[in-house]
Each structure stands twice: as structure tokens, then as C-alpha cells.
Design an enzyme around this catalytic site. Structure first.
Site, mmCIF file in Angstrom:
data_model
loop_
_atom_site.group_PDB
_atom_site.id
_atom_site.type_symbol
_atom_site.label_atom_id
_atom_site.label_comp_id
_atom_site.label_asym_id
_atom_site.label_seq_id
_atom_site.Cartn_x
_atom_site.Cartn_y
_atom_site.Cartn_z
ATOM 1 N N ASP A 244 0.992 7.603 -2.321
ATOM 2 C CA ASP A 244 2.305 6.951 -2.330
ATOM 3 C C ASP A 244 3.399 8.021 -2.262
ATOM 4 O OD1 ASP A 244 3.358 3.898 -3.401
ATOM 5 O OD2 ASP A 244 4.796 5.558 -3.441
ATOM 6 N N HIS B 10 -1.167 -4.330 0.515
ATOM 7 C CA HIS B 10 -1.672 -3.045 0.048
ATOM 8 C C HIS B 10 -1.974 -3.141 -1.433
ATOM 9 C CE1 HIS B 10 2.710 -3.190 -0.188
ATOM 10 N NE2 HIS B 10 2.601 -2.473 -1.300
HETATM 11 P P1 5GP Z 1 5.247 -2.421 -2.907
HETATM 12 O O1 5GP Z 1 6.561 -2.226 -3.614
HETATM 13 O O2 5GP Z 1 5.431 -3.173 -1.606
HETATM 14 O O3 5GP Z 1 4.154 -2.984 -3.768
HETATM 15 O O4 5GP Z 1 4.735 -0.960 -2.558
HETATM 16 C C1 5GP Z 1 5.197 -0.236 -1.476
HETATM 17 C C2 5GP Z 1 4.916 1.218 -1.792
HETATM 18 O O5 5GP Z 1 5.019 1.950 -0.587
HETATM 19 C C3 5GP Z 1 5.892 1.849 -2.787
HETATM 20 O O6 5GP Z 1 5.187 2.325 -3.926
HETATM 21 C C4 5GP Z 1 6.552 2.967 -1.992
HETATM 22 O O7 5GP Z 1 6.779 4.131 -2.748
HETATM 23 C C5 5GP Z 1 5.537 3.216 -0.880
HETATM 24 N N1 5GP Z 1 6.103 3.711 0.357
HETATM 25 C C6 5GP Z 1 7.220 3.256 0.988
HETATM 26 N N2 5GP Z 1 7.436 3.943 2.120
HETATM 27 C C7 5GP Z 1 6.412 4.847 2.224
HETATM 28 C C8 5GP Z 1 6.072 5.839 3.192
HETATM 29 O O8 5GP Z 1 6.740 6.028 4.214
HETATM 30 N N3 5GP Z 1 4.964 6.577 2.949
HETATM 31 C C9 5GP Z 1 4.188 6.407 1.833
HETATM 32 N N4 5GP Z 1 3.119 7.185 1.700
HETATM 33 N N5 5GP Z 1 4.479 5.462 0.904
HETATM 34 C C10 5GP Z 1 5.578 4.695 1.092
#
Ligand code: 5GP
Length: 113
Positions: free
Chosen positions: A29, A99
Site C-alpha cells: 500500500d 481489494h
Molecule cells: P480502500 O480505501 O479503497 O479500502 O483502499 C484503497 C487503498 O489503496 C488505500 O489504502 C490507499 O492507500 C491505496 N492506494 C491508493 N492509490 C494507490 C497507488 O497508486 N498505489 C498503491 N500501491 N496503493 C494505493
């Protein structure tokens, strides 16, 4: 239009890849919330768990088994870890491509904020 994670699968956006097979990709992440914070997702862009179809059952099983395998590979098995799937606005979902977060390396509080 490709999702962020489809672009990572296609190597259009860089990521620290930890595991890859035909069906899933695991990456670190970009904004880690624990000493070890990975994301594992299907290459197929299922938007979120609420949108998964019955035909996705083998894929979802594979995703969870690989999440456990990756956690073990990174040394998280002994002390434990947490798998998290955020779904929709109240769930904290920000990337609309299913994810599973793999979080470990410290004690994680409960309930989540
Ligand atoms: P959600 O909030 O949708 O459950 O998780 C999305 C996750 O994707 C977040 O923890 C955020 O830090 C991660 N994330 C967002 N953009 C990127 C990126 O460009 N690369 C990586 N490796 N992680 C990302």
C-alpha cells in the site's frame, strides 16, 4: 476506462509487487497503516464485494487463500494479521476495484474507527 489497479496490473503505474499469478496481484500500500500493509486484488476488475457474482466464487476463494499465503511469506503468521475489505462509502472504500488489505506487524485495535 481502467481502474487504478488495472493500470498497476498493466505496469502503467508503478507499484511494489509482492506476489502475482494469473488471477491476483499483491502490492504494498502506498500509504501504509501498519508496518506491513499490502493490498491483494483480482486482476479482473470486480468493483467491490457487493458487486461480485456467483461465478466469482473460485476467484474470491483464491484471493483469500493467496492473502493468507502472502501474509505467511512476509512473516505475519506467527503474531497474526488482519484482512480487511472495505465496501462502499461507509466502509471506507476509495478505490472501486475489489481489494483485500493485509495488515500486520503491530497489534491492531478493535473495533476499527
Ligand atoms: P480502500 O480505501 O479503497 O479500502 O483502499 C484503497 C487503498 O489503496 C488505500 O489504502 C490507499 O492507500 C491505496 N492506494 C491508493 N492509490 C494507490 C497507488 O497508486 N498505489 C498503491 N500501491 N496503493 C494505493
Amino acid at each position: 476506462m481502467k481502474t487504478l489497479f488495472e493500470k498497476i496490473v498493466a505496469r502503467e503505474i508503478p507499484a511494489a509487487i509482492v506476489y502475482e499469478d494469473d488471477l491476483v496481484l499483491a502490492i504494498r500500500d502506498i500509504n501504509p497503516q501498519a508496518p506491513t500493509h499490502l493490498l491483494i486484488f483480482p486482476k479482473k476488475p470486480v468493483a467491490r464485494i457487493a458487486e461480485a457474482a456467483a461465478t466469482d466464487e473460485p476467484l474470491l476463494g483464491h484471493l483469500l487463500l493467496k492473502a493468507a499465503e502472502v501474509a505467511d511469506k512476509l512473516g505475519l503468521k506467527k503474531n497474526g494479521y488482519r484482512l480487511v475489505i472495505n465496501n462502499g462509502a461507509d466502509g471506507g472504500e476509495t478505490v472501486p476495484h475489489l481489494h483485500c488489505h493485509i495488515l500486520g506487524g503491530r497489534h491492531l485495535g478493535w473495533p476499527p474507527g
